[in-house]
Every structure is written in C-alpha cells, then in structure tokens.
Design an enzyme around this catalytic site. Structure first.
Site, short mmCIF file in Angstrom:
data_model
loop_
_atom_site.label_atom_id
_atom_site.label_comp_id
_atom_site.label_asym_id
_atom_site.label_seq_id
_atom_site.Cartn_x
_atom_site.Cartn_y
_atom_site.Cartn_z
N CYS A 1 -16.65 48.87 -34.90
CA CYS A 1 -16.89 48.31 -34.55
C CYS A 1 -16.82 49.64 -32.83
O CYS A 1 -17.85 50.70 -33.59
CB CYS A 1 -17.23 47.16 -33.25
SG CYS A 1 -19.12 46.62 -32.78
N HIS B 1 -16.97 44.06 -38.59
CA HIS B 1 -15.95 43.05 -38.33
C HIS B 1 -14.89 42.35 -39.37
O HIS B 1 -15.53 41.36 -39.48
CB HIS B 1 -15.80 42.35 -36.58
CG HIS B 1 -16.12 42.67 -35.66
ND1 HIS B 1 -15.53 43.34 -34.43
CD2 HIS B 1 -17.92 42.80 -35.21
CE1 HIS B 1 -16.20 44.30 -33.46
NE2 HIS B 1 -17.37 43.30 -34.34
N GLU C 1 -11.85 41.72 -38.80
CA GLU C 1 -11.00 40.51 -38.17
C GLU C 1 -11.49 39.29 -38.10
O GLU C 1 -10.96 38.15 -37.64
CB GLU C 1 -10.05 41.62 -36.94
CG GLU C 1 -11.43 41.06 -35.87
CD GLU C 1 -12.64 42.55 -35.56
OE1 GLU C 1 -13.00 42.56 -36.89
OE2 GLU C 1 -12.59 42.84 -34.75
#
Lengths: 737, 233
Positions: free
Chosen positions: B86, B203, B205
């Site tokens: 990002c 993302h 994560e």
C-alpha cells in the site's frame, strides 16, 4: 451593578446579564476582557453543562467493572487479562453543519485525543450521523463531506472505523448530527488522568502551534443556529500531527514523570488547564508569551480561547521535563513549558510582567449556574402521539412485496456500504465482524483473544413521540444488538443531541429521555461511564428530533464465537420475542410509506429484555445459535430480508396465525430477534426459550434463492440485495478538499 | 531470519506486519525507524501501509527523502527481498525502486473492501509459494492505488514478468467490474526487473487470519521464508 459591560460583550461570550451579575458577586469585582472570555467558555453549556448536569445525575454510573466513571476525558471498564476498555462519544454537530469535511474530521480528532489521553491505544471508531432528507442537495453535500472527513482522519491515524449508523429526517435540515465514538485498550492499572498533582509540577503544551481558529467554539456550540453563529470559527484538522501526538503520548504511558494529560478541545487551553486543576483542587499559573503561535499579534484572550486542533497539555514532574521532551523530539514535535501548578486555587495567566487573568478555579468549575427548568410537551406533540394511525395505514395500498422493496431501498433502512467502504475497517487486523455484517461490530483484543462488541443506537422518532419509551429503547436496542453477536454489555457512553433546553418542550424531551435511559440502564445493570451533551441543535427555529445516541461496549470471552446477521444455509430460523406486540404507530414504515411521524411507540419490557439477552449470549457462546438479528426499523419483513441479504440465503417462512398481518410484518416492537439455529438442536432451543419465558415461533429453514412469507410475498434474494444496495445511490459528486 | 519493518512517522500498518510476521515460523520481525541508517542486519525488508509523512501532497512523495531510504535502495540493489504494501508500494515507486506510479482511485474515493487478485507471476521470492493463476482473497484500503505506467514500460514489464498481481473475480477472470480502482490492466502488484522488490496495493498482512475473512495473504510471508531458507541452505 454591571454598568461597564455591554450587551454586545455578553452576547459574544454567550452569558446572560443574570449570569454575569452572579459572577461579579462571586468574584467581588468586574472581570476584565480576558477573564470574561474565560468565564463565558467555562460557563457555557458545552463546558459547564449548566442545563444538563442536574439531569445527568439520574444516570447510574457505578458497577463492579467500572474503572473510570464520568468526569474524566473518557470512561473505562474492566476487560480480561488486566486490560481496560476506554471509550467515549462526542458531537461535532455545529462545525459539521458549516464545513462538513473539517467539522467531521476534527470531531474524530477530538474523540481520539480523549482516548489516548487516558493512556489507551485507540482500537476502534464508530459514528452516528443524521442528515436532512437525502433527496435534498444540501443533505447529500453534507453527507459526502462528513463521510469523507471521518474517513480521511481516522484512516490516516490507522484506527478502524467499524460501525455506526446513518439516518435521515427533515428535522436535521440545516443542523446535521455528527457523533463520533472512540474505543481504546489500556492496561487497567495504567490509566492516565487529567490531574495536576503537586504544586511545582510543570505544564507542557505539545503538538500544533496555537492559531486563531475556533475561538468561541465552545460558546457557539451553546447557542442556536449553526449557520449564523459558527462562521469563521471552524477548526482545521491535521491527522498527521495527531498521529505523531498519539504515538508520542502512548510512548510516554507508564513514565514516572507524567502526572497528568489532558487534550485541548472546546475552549482550548482554558478548559483543559482549569479542568485538571479543578479535579485536583490546585491552582495553575501560565505564561502566554511562552506559547508557540501560528500567527503574529495574537492577544492573550485569543491564545487562551483558541481551539486549534492537535494539542495536548501534559503535567510533568520538574525533574522529568527533559526526559519527556526528548520523546516528543523523537516524533518531531515541539513542546513549550508554559506554566506551573500552584496551591492557591487560582487560574493566573501572565503575559510577561502583566497578570491578564486571575480567577478562582472554583468559580469556573463548581460555581457554574445550574438550571432546573420546567418541562412540558406541547399540545401539538401530544395530539401527534395520540393520533389513531389506522386510517393512515389503510391509505397505503401498495402491494406488500413493493412495500418491502421500497423500504429496503429507502435511505434509513438501505445499505450504507457507500459510506463505510470509505472508512478503513480492516486496519489493526482485529475486525472479526465489521460494518454490515452483524448487529454490533466485533473486534478482537489482540492480547487476550477476548471479543469486544460495539454499537451506537438511537431511534429519534420514538424519542420525539414518547421520550421516556424512546430513551429506554435506545439503551435496550444497544444491549440487544450486543447480545445478538453474543456479548454482555460492560458500559455505556452517550451523546445527548437536543434543541434549546430553555424551551419547555425541549427540556421535557431531554429530561424524559434521560429518565428512560437511566431506568433501562438500572434494569439491565449497565453503568454510564462517559458522555457528552449537545444542546441548541436548531436551525431556523426548528429543533432536531431528540436524539440521545447510545454507544455501548460489551465483551465475550472468545471472539471466534461471535455471530453475524446472515442466514446460514440449512439453519432452522426462529423468531424469539420478549416484549409487546408490534405496532405501525411511530414506525419507519409509516414514515416511509405514509409520510408521517405519529402514534405511540411500543415500550420495552425491561425484564423480558434481560431474559432475551441472556438467552442470546448463552446460545451464541455455546454454539447453537448460528446467526442473530434484532427486529427494528421496518419490522419482521425487513429483518428477514436483511438476514437473507447478508447471508445470501433465502427462507420460506410460515407465520403464526396471529401474525398474518401487515402490522406484524412491518410493525415495530422492542424485544424481537430472528435467530438461525443448528438444525439438530431445535429441541434445545425451544426448551431454552420456553424456560426463559420467551415466546418463540419456528419460521422455517434457511436456504434457496427466494425469501418467501406465505400469503404475502416471494422475492429473489438477489432482488432484495439490489434494492438494498441502491439506497444511498451515489450521493456525491466532488467535495473539498 | 530477520525481517525489518521500516516505520515512517505516519506508518500505520507497521504493527500489523509485525504481528503477522510473528506468526510465521522462521520469521523474527523488527521495527526500523525511518531516521535510522542501520538495517539491523535484516534479511528482508517490509515497507508497511499508512501515510508516511502525512502524504497531503502525494502518497510516499516525502518518504523517499527519509534517511533510511538510501539504505533500502542499496539493499534492494543487492538483490535482497523488499516488500512494499500500500503506502509502502507508493514509497517504492516514488523512490524509483519500482516502475510506474499510483494515482488517485478512478472513483475518487478511499475504498476499504475485500477483493480478489490473480497471481500473474510467481517469480518474486515473495510469491514463490503461490501458483501462477492462483486467486487470492485480500483486503484493500486505499485512496490512491490506481496503478499507472506508460505503454513502453508496460511492454517491458510484461516481457520480464514484472506484473505480479491483477485484480480479478473469484474465478480469476479479469474485467472492468473487478478492477476496483481503475488501475491500468487491473494491475495490483508489480516487481522490479530482478523480482526481489515487490509492491502491492492489497494488504497480505490483513488477509492472513480466517477470523478476519481470509488467510490467503499468508502465502506472501511464507514464500519469503521458503525462498530465503532455500537460498541459504
């Protein structure tokens, strides 16, 4: 006796002549200009709660799990694992009316500061928003700006915005409501308070420089008509600065040098320093020339009342000043030593050699006038409440299926996805049930795996027509929403949005809503730990609907057990209830299809609610309830549709014989939920509900592509989804900045 | 194996990266402050999401001047693994470590949602454990993720398999409907020529735990461990 002060000067600080005379009597002299400004701010409704404090005493605020009740920057309740949940809600209505983007953004900034000031890491944001009718251009512009302002600020800070509500009604024309709630997690034994400690401690002002923005924000929040009063006082937000402040302050959590922290909000340095000293019983001496300015030529008056955002006041032990300042330097923040704590109980402000303000702290905090007014409803309102809605109901001739689709596509009921997709709700990797998925948002407490359930609720139509029932309703609906995800309520915060309390009808609404909320809190054992009051919400003489927004925090031991609203294929679907029969009076159906807010809303059965919530909490934790959804605006038909939409599964429902009417399909009553149950455990559910003295009816089995209610309608789930998703349309074009 | 998470003052995905890396066997995550020039003998670097320096001008526009970035460039130049997520992706394009640029989303608005991406190339050590053509469900949350590169650059990128991820539907079909931010060719992630630097808007994560909606993103971190331990042994 106050010949020297002009009416103009009093209007500027929003004090009445009587209040001024009282201040002069208590002070023993006339205040100078700076003192008058300080007095006006501290005696405003916004800071001094002069109309609301006597009523707020009704709220029960104690409980075994309460770590911090009202009076601090935020309330706190105990979680497992030695942690605390810290939370509060606050309004930013008037600034948002004038400048929706900045007004909403700084509203988020303010509430987030309240939370990290307490030493808590913010883990979630919610918001409750109200606008005028969506088909009016002004409402769409406000909605677009507010949503974007909330998103840009919260997203930048990295705090997920996980829930909330958006409503539309003509009463909010010109005076939208923007209430933001923040929840943080802190070590239970490490909460930081807004205290000054011993005399000789040092005051450190940190963060943004002080400018001329927002002067008189607190006083203007306490007068009517934002369009007229708020011009030129709008604050501008800088989320990056706030992020730095947040990280630096959290890095200082646990430092032995930090005695107290207090954010600068309404009335800026004045209220933050006075509140700390007031809580501690100390005095404070400040030197305004030491304060970094954004503009030249600012007077002490302007410096003391500036509402420049992203500033914090820290009270530090004298030997710790250097160590504390080093932490701020790491984050590229400068800090000014601006004064010291004294023991004389005075707020003394110097500008170099000159003392420009010297007032007793007590005068500013404890001597604030308190008004207990006479409240009474207008005859017109009572007539509306008592109106027989039967002829109105009979006037609605649309086929039932069309009624359902129309409600689903209406702004109050339809999907708010357009808004919540602009909010980062997945950051912090703990959002188990985010916006649109469940009756309450559920986040994981990373340290312990406990689930935190969060919701904001208020039905302002009910509060308008029956404020006592409406106030109770706001509390029980929030608690029911938590129960529907499997959580037990821990505490409540609220934001009381009302019109001018000097009008008897508004005061009646305010006091009756508080009474209703208090009774519901007592019955359900939920303490009120923080809150905010926003009065004078009027535009062109028209008050907003009474809107006491409830923010509630609950928990469940195991976050993985939480359930959403959506039907799961093959589950047995039940309607379980613990309250009165549904009514179309004061319903969303009546407002949307007959165009009128009238009739007597149903009143909750508090004992029944408590049993229902316990039943849901047990069933969800034990795993036999797979989905749960509370029946609210739009009644049973809309609730079933929402379960289908969210779970992408249909249902062929058979109603009980007494329920085969439009009144039952679309009427509203508190205490009704739709649950989906493991199909092999139906006997358990039925006996558990009966034991809990709850009425239950098996509707059918979830699955298939249609939602059908026998004898009334059969609609494809896809068609429901399409109606629901177009509710907000594309309300915006381009908004600044 | 040490993984450094480079933290700018406005980073906000740093702790999420640390948290997920702690769950990946073999990973020892560590924060590296942007003013530092010591990479703490990291074996790989992650630049997390956020708003590095507020980014009022443009995502990542100022971050490339942070002292740590010279070391990041040296590290990348030595062929060692760097992942930009990002805002980290934005920073890497601004720093010239990845081709192209990220514009404001075509629909103007910030958008947080679950989307699907198709793995186009698994040549990067960050995607080595994924199959080419595999579809991943991942979280996106950005206002400025509309990838752009000119035609010449795109041709070269295709030839060198630098297009790593493209937005798709659940079945891996790529169309305008699944291109949620208007990116050219629906591009969601790209690598440098050598493949050791990966930038992606989604993302991973936030998509590494079934409780949150998807665990598909774990493959990014697991691939890294697999690639590096494979190389080392």
């Amino acid at each position: 006796m106050s010949a020297q002060v002009t009416a103009e000067a009093l209007r500027e600080v929003a004090l009445s002549r009587d209040e001024y005379d009282l201040a002069v009597r208590l002070l023993g002299r006339e205040p100078n200009t700076v003192e008058l400004g300080v007095l006006g701010a501290m005696w405003s409704e916004h800071c001094g709660y002069k109309n609301s404090r006597p009523l707020l005493g009704m709220f029960p605020s104690e409980g075994a799990d309460v770590l911090q009740g009202p009076g601090e920057n935020a309330g706190a309740v105990r979680l497992g694992g030695g942690l605390a949940a810290v939370f509060k809600v606050e309004s930013h209505n008037h600034p948002s009316a004038i400048e929706p983007y900045q007004g909403a953004a700084t509203g988020v900034g303010g509430i987030v500061r309240d939370i990290f000031t307490m030493g808590a890491r913010p883990v979630a944001l919610l918001n409750s928003l109200r606008f005028g009718p969506l088909d009016e251009r002004e409402s769409r512009t406000l909605l677009a700006g507010v949503v974007r302002g909330i998103g840009d600020y919260g997203n930048s800070l990295g705090i997920p915005t996980v829930g909330g509500e958006i409503g539309f009604s003509p009463s909010y024309r010109g005076n939208p409501l923007v209430n933001a709630m923040c929840v943080g997690v802190a070590p239970a034994d490490g909460l930081v308070r807004g205290l000054t400690g011993e005399s000789g401690n040092v005051l450190l002002l940190v963060g943004a420089d002080t400018g001329r923005d927002g002067i008189h924000g607190a006083t203007f929040a306490s007068v009517e008509d934002p369009q007229e009063s708020h011009k030129g006082v709008i604050q501008v937000g800088n989320p990056f600065m706030e992020k730095l402040l947040m990280e630096a302050c959290l890095e200082l959590r646990g430092s032995p040098h930090v005695v107290g922290m207090q954010d600068l909000g309404a009335a800026g340095l004045t209220s933050s320093s006075v509140e700390c000293a007031g809580r501690t019983g100390s005095g404070i001496e400040m030197e305004v020339s030491q304060i970094s300015r954004r503009e030249t030529g600012m007077t002490p008056y302007e410096v003391m009342l500036s509402e420049s955002q992203e500033r914090m006041l820290l009270v530090v032990t004298p030997d710790g000043v250097d160590a504390v300042r080093r932490v701020f330097q790491k984050w590229d923040l400068h800090s000014d030593v601006i004064g010291t704590v004294t023991d004389d109980g005075l707020l003394r402000v110097r500008d170099g050699a000159e003392v420009v303000c010297e007032l007793p702290i007590h005068l500013l905090t404890e001597d604030v006038p308190r008004y207990t007014r006479e409240g009474r409803p207008s005859a017109e309102l009572l007539a509306r409440r008592d109106r027989d809605v039967t002829p109105l109901v009979e006037g609605v001739t649309l086929p039932v299926q069309e009624q359902l689709l129309e409600l689903l596509a209406s702004p109050n009921i339809g999907s708010k996805r357009w808004a919540w997709e602009q909010y980062d709700h997945t950051i912090q990797t703990s959002t188990a049930l985010g916006p649109g998925a469940a009756d309450a948002a559920v986040i994981r407490v990373r340290q312990t795996g406990e689930g935190l359930a969060l919701t904001m609720d208020c039905n302002s139509r009910h509060c308008l027509l029956d404020p006592y029932a409406g106030g109770m309703g706001a509390v029980v609906e929030a608690a029911r929403n938590l129960a529907c995800v499997g959580a037990r309520p821990l505490g409540l915060t609220n934001c009381l949005n009302f019109g001018n309390p000097e009008k008897p009808e508004i005061y009646w609404h305010l006091s009756e809503c508080i009474r209703g909320m208090s009774d519901a809190c007592s019955a359900l054992g939920i303490p009120v730990v923080s809150g905010n009051v926003s009065l004078y919400n009027e535009s062109e003489g028209q008050a907003v609907n009474p809107t006491p927004v409830v923010g509630m925090v609950g928990s469940m031991p195991d976050v993985t057990r939480a359930v959403g609203t959506g039907f799961t294929e093959g589950s047995a679907v039940y309607m379980v209830s613990a309250g009165p029969a549904p009514t179309l009076a004061a319903s969303e159906w009546l407002a949307a299809l007959a165009g009128i807010d009238a009739g007597q809303p149903a009143s909750p059965d508090l004992k029944g609610e408590a049993r229902l919530h316990q039943f849901l909490q047990d069933g969800i934790q034990e795993g036999w309830i797979l989905s749960a959804h509370d029946v609210s605006e739009g009644g049973l038909a809309v609730a079933l549709a929402e379960c289908s939409i969210s779970g992408n599964a249909g249902l062929v429902a058979t109603l009980a014989p007494e329920a085969r009417s439009v009144e039952y399909l679309f009427g509203e009553a508190p205490g009704v939920v739709i649950i989906g149950v493991q199909p092999d455990l139906t006997a358990t559910v039925e006996s558990m509900s009966t034991q809990a003295d709850l009425a239950w009816h098996r509707l059918g089995t979830a699955g298939g592509q249609d939602l059908a209610v026998d004898g009334f309608f059969t609609v494809e789930v896809e068609q429901l989804q399409s109606a629901h998703s177009r509710a907000l349309g594309v309300p915006v074009t381009r908004v600044n900045p | 194996m040490k993984v450094g998470v480079v933290t700018f003052p406005g980073s906000n995905g740093d702790m999420d990266c640390i948290h997920v890396l702690e769950q990946i066997p073999g990973c020892e995550p560590e924060l590296i402050w942007h003013k530092s020039t010591d990479l703490l003998s990291a074996d790989a670097l992650v630049l997390p999401g956020g708003f590095a320096h507020g980014d009022y001008l443009r995502g990542g526009a100022i971050a490339r001047f942070s002292p740590v970035m010279r070391e990041v460039a040296r590290f990348a130049g030595a062929g060692r693994p760097v992942l930009g997520i990002c805002n980290g992706f934005q920073v890497l394009t601004e720093a010239g470590l990845l081709p192209g640029a990220l514009h404001r989303n075509q629909h103007i608005l910030f958008r947080c949602a679950w989307v699907h991406v198709r793995v186009e190339s698994n040549a990067s050590p960050w995607l080595a454990g994924a199959q080419s053509g595999q579809v991943l469900k991942v979280a996106v949350a950005h206002g400025q993720g509309n990838y752009y590169a000119d035609q010449d650059t795109l041709r070269g990128m295709h030839a060198r398999e630098q297009v790593a991820l493209r937005y798709s539907d659940t079945a891996g079909r790529i169309s305008a409907d699944s291109n949620h931010n208007g990116s050219v060719l629906s591009i969601a992630g790209v690598t440098n020529e050598a493949g050791n630097v990966l930038g992606m808007m989604p993302h991973p994560e936030r998509s590494a735990d079934p409780l949150l909606g998807s665990a598909d993103g774990r493959v990014v971190f697991e691939s890294l461990v697999h690639s590096l331990i494979g190389v080392a042994s």
